[in-house]
Design a protein around this motif. Structure first.
Motif, PDB file in Angstrom:
ATOM      1  N   ILE A 109      15.520  -5.068  38.175  1.00 55.82           N
ATOM      2  CA  ILE A 109      15.324  -4.194  37.028  1.00 55.82           C
ATOM      3  C   ILE A 109      13.853  -3.796  37.049  1.00 55.82           C
ATOM      4  O   ILE A 109      12.994  -4.589  37.444  1.00 55.82           O
ATOM      5  CB  ILE A 109      15.734  -4.905  35.718  1.00 55.82           C
ATOM      6  CG1 ILE A 109      15.707  -3.952  34.534  1.00 55.82           C
ATOM      7  CG2 ILE A 109      14.904  -6.136  35.471  1.00 55.82           C
ATOM      8  CD1 ILE A 109      16.384  -4.516  33.283  1.00 55.82           C
ATOM      9  N   ARG A 110      13.580  -2.557  36.686  1.00 53.73           N
ATOM     10  CA  ARG A 110      12.186  -2.127  36.714  1.00 53.73           C
ATOM     11  C   ARG A 110      11.793  -1.497  35.389  1.00 53.73           C
ATOM     12  O   ARG A 110      12.654  -1.099  34.594  1.00 53.73           O
ATOM     13  CB  ARG A 110      11.920  -1.175  37.874  1.00 53.73           C
ATOM     14  CG  ARG A 110      12.410   0.226  37.704  1.00 53.73           C
ATOM     15  CD  ARG A 110      12.035   1.116  38.906  1.00 53.73           C
ATOM     16  NE  ARG A 110      12.297   2.506  38.604  1.00 53.73           N
ATOM     17  CZ  ARG A 110      11.395   3.380  38.163  1.00 53.73           C
ATOM     18  NH1 ARG A 110      10.152   3.012  37.991  1.00 53.73           N
ATOM     19  NH2 ARG A 110      11.735   4.625  37.901  1.00 53.73           N
ATOM     20  N   LEU A 111      10.511  -1.426  35.174  1.00 53.55           N
ATOM     21  CA  LEU A 111       9.978  -0.809  33.974  1.00 53.55           C
ATOM     22  C   LEU A 111       8.586  -0.296  34.281  1.00 53.55           C
ATOM     23  O   LEU A 111       8.021  -0.573  35.346  1.00 53.55           O
ATOM     24  CB  LEU A 111       9.944  -1.801  32.805  1.00 53.55           C
ATOM     25  CG  LEU A 111       9.140  -3.098  32.983  1.00 53.55           C
ATOM     26  CD1 LEU A 111       7.654  -2.889  32.742  1.00 53.55           C
ATOM     27  CD2 LEU A 111       9.671  -4.159  32.040  1.00 53.55           C
ATOM     28  N   TYR A 112       8.056   0.453  33.355  1.00 50.89           N
ATOM     29  CA  TYR A 112       6.650   0.819  33.421  1.00 50.89           C
ATOM     30  C   TYR A 112       6.105   0.800  32.010  1.00 50.89           C
ATOM     31  O   TYR A 112       6.838   0.943  31.035  1.00 50.89           O
ATOM     32  CB  TYR A 112       6.429   2.183  34.084  1.00 50.89           C
ATOM     33  CG  TYR A 112       7.202   3.322  33.472  1.00 50.89           C
ATOM     34  CD1 TYR A 112       6.704   4.021  32.381  1.00 50.89           C
ATOM     35  CD2 TYR A 112       8.440   3.693  33.986  1.00 50.89           C
ATOM     36  CE1 TYR A 112       7.425   5.060  31.819  1.00 50.89           C
ATOM     37  CE2 TYR A 112       9.158   4.739  33.434  1.00 50.89           C
ATOM     38  CZ  TYR A 112       8.638   5.412  32.348  1.00 50.89           C
ATOM     39  OH  TYR A 112       9.352   6.446  31.784  1.00 50.89           O
ATOM     40  N   THR A 113       4.819   0.558  31.915  1.00 48.20           N
ATOM     41  CA  THR A 113       4.149   0.532  30.622  1.00 48.20           C
ATOM     42  C   THR A 113       2.777   1.143  30.796  1.00 48.20           C
ATOM     43  O   THR A 113       2.281   1.263  31.922  1.00 48.20           O
ATOM     44  CB  THR A 113       4.079  -0.913  30.072  1.00 48.20           C
ATOM     45  OG1 THR A 113       3.648  -0.879  28.717  1.00 48.20           O
ATOM     46  CG2 THR A 113       3.163  -1.795  30.896  1.00 48.20           C
ATOM     47  N   ASN A 114       2.179   1.532  29.715  1.00 43.59           N
ATOM     48  CA  ASN A 114       0.865   2.142  29.794  1.00 43.59           C
ATOM     49  C   ASN A 114      -0.173   1.083  30.159  1.00 43.59           C
ATOM     50  O   ASN A 114      -0.116  -0.050  29.673  1.00 43.59           O
ATOM     51  CB  ASN A 114       0.507   2.805  28.460  1.00 43.59           C
ATOM     52  CG  ASN A 114      -0.694   3.696  28.581  1.00 43.59           C
ATOM     53  OD1 ASN A 114      -1.816   3.224  28.668  1.00 43.59           O
ATOM     54  ND2 ASN A 114      -0.464   4.991  28.596  1.00 43.59           N
ATOM     55  N   GLU A 115      -1.093   1.483  30.995  1.00 43.91           N
ATOM     56  CA  GLU A 115      -2.156   0.587  31.449  1.00 43.91           C
ATOM     57  C   GLU A 115      -2.939  -0.013  30.270  1.00 43.91           C
ATOM     58  O   GLU A 115      -3.412  -1.144  30.345  1.00 43.91           O
ATOM     59  CB  GLU A 115      -3.089   1.411  32.348  1.00 43.91           C
ATOM     60  CG  GLU A 115      -4.078   0.650  33.144  1.00 43.91           C
ATOM     61  CD  GLU A 115      -4.824   1.583  34.093  1.00 43.91           C
ATOM     62  OE1 GLU A 115      -4.538   1.528  35.299  1.00 43.91           O
ATOM     63  OE2 GLU A 115      -5.680   2.355  33.612  1.00 43.91           O
ATOM     64  N   ALA A 116      -3.046   0.735  29.185  1.00 44.17           N
ATOM     65  CA  ALA A 116      -3.787   0.260  28.013  1.00 44.17           C
ATOM     66  C   ALA A 116      -2.999  -0.747  27.176  1.00 44.17           C
ATOM     67  O   ALA A 116      -3.561  -1.402  26.301  1.00 44.17           O
ATOM     68  CB  ALA A 116      -4.193   1.445  27.135  1.00 44.17           C
TER      69      ALA A 116
END
Length: 150
Positions: A109-116
């Motif tokens: 499963i993958r995700l992404y989030t803001n670097e901040a």
């Protein structure tokens, strides 16, 4: 009280939008603009069967957006109403996402989030997600993470 997510209906759309706004608006000053989830079209996502919600005390208290991809399941968004935060609901939603991925035959499963959103990166790392890369997409600096499912 049931913590079992169900597919969202169009009647849930206003609550979904309100939870996303409440869950993400405090990031606007840190990022300098609205995070990606605040700009998504939840009516379309609900119509496409991508949004799951959890109710507590008869009201939508949390949601997740899952998008099937060829090789993996994308956990596109998880948000919990401020009043329901710190109750384990977010963890239950993440566990549901992983079960859904396994049940669909995905090995990850993958995700992404803001670097901040450093606290999110730390949380995902603690529960087994590994950073795969960073990049900029639609003007947002993102951290991409994947979890191999056992």
């Amino acid at each position: 009280m049931s913590d079992d997510p169900r597919l969202a209906t169009m009647e849930d759309c206003p609550a979904v939008e309100a939870i996303v706004k409440a869950a993400y608006s405090h990031y606007v000053p840190r990022i300098g603009r609205e995070p990606g989830p605040m700009r998504d079209n939840y009516a379309t996502l609900i119509q496409d069967g991508r949004v799951h919600v959890v109710e507590r005390d008869g009201a939508v208290a949390g949601l997740l957006v899952l998008i099937p991809e060829q090789e993996t399941l994308l956990l596109d968004n998880v948000a919990v109403a401020p009043a329901a935060q710190e109750t384990g609901l977010g963890r239950k939603l993440l566990e549901f996402a992983e079960r859904t991925a396994r049940d669909a035959g995905y090995r990850s499963i993958r995700l992404y989030t803001n670097e901040a959103m450093t606290e999110n990166i730390a949380l995902y790392s603690r529960i087994g997600y590994v950073e795969t890369h960073r990049g900029e997409e639609t003007g947002l600096r993102r951290v991409y993470m994947t979890k191999i499912l056992g």
